[in-house]
Design a protein around this motif. Sequence first.
Motif: not given
Length: 251
Positions: A31-49
């Motif tokens: 009804a609200e046309e809203v999606a929720v996600i969490a903990d994408v952790h974008l850039g994990y590979e750059w942090a490991r690098g």
Amino acid sequence: MSPRASRGRAARFPRVGGWELLPEGGVVHRAEEVAVIADVHLGYEWARGSAGDCVPAHSLAETVAKLAAMRKRLRFRRLVIAGDVVESPRPCARTAADLSRLCGWLLDREVELVLVQGNHDRSLPAMAAREGFPARGVRLEASLVVDGWTIEHGHRAATAGPVISGHHHPVLRAAGQSASCFLAGPDRIILPAFSPNAAGLDVLAARLPEACRGDSLRCLVSTGAEVLDFGPLATLAARLGRADGPAPPGS
């Protein structure tokens, strides 16, 4: 893992309040046309690098692929990331570039993005200012309320009332298998990590964080194709024949 699950659409998309739980690890309010996600952790590979590891670039592509799969199941016009959109709490140019590309992908599809700040997201204001995210229709918030539900990360004391959060990365490990899972009850939804890189919190562990306890919480496991209801978390260990299990509430 052999839970009893009903057939059909309800088995694929269990509901809590107005939210439907999708196999990719997010929830959508039609009804609200809203999606929720969490903990994408974008850039994990750059942090490991930066720590000396050699990890192929993958987190942006994985994130976009899962979001595209979610939109094929249920349409939404707003995406809320409930904390830890990035991996490193320090500014990172490559992470900022990946976040900008994700914003562009959503903008091309006319999806508004709201970033709820988590404990990894201290660098977001600086990266947002550098990349011009606010001008691209991206909002930074401490929390957000949708249909009476407060969306927050979950690294601080929980807000009273219905809450959607992440942070704990729940997984079910049983019979030699491991799968991400939702913990959900009438007034709480704890999302699994959207990133496959995020280490999971075993919901059958001997002691769970306070937010993950309670007789009302059920364990709903994502197979990647459907969501299976494994029943009440409080009795899950006994039903799976495990001697250990989550500590009872108040312990």
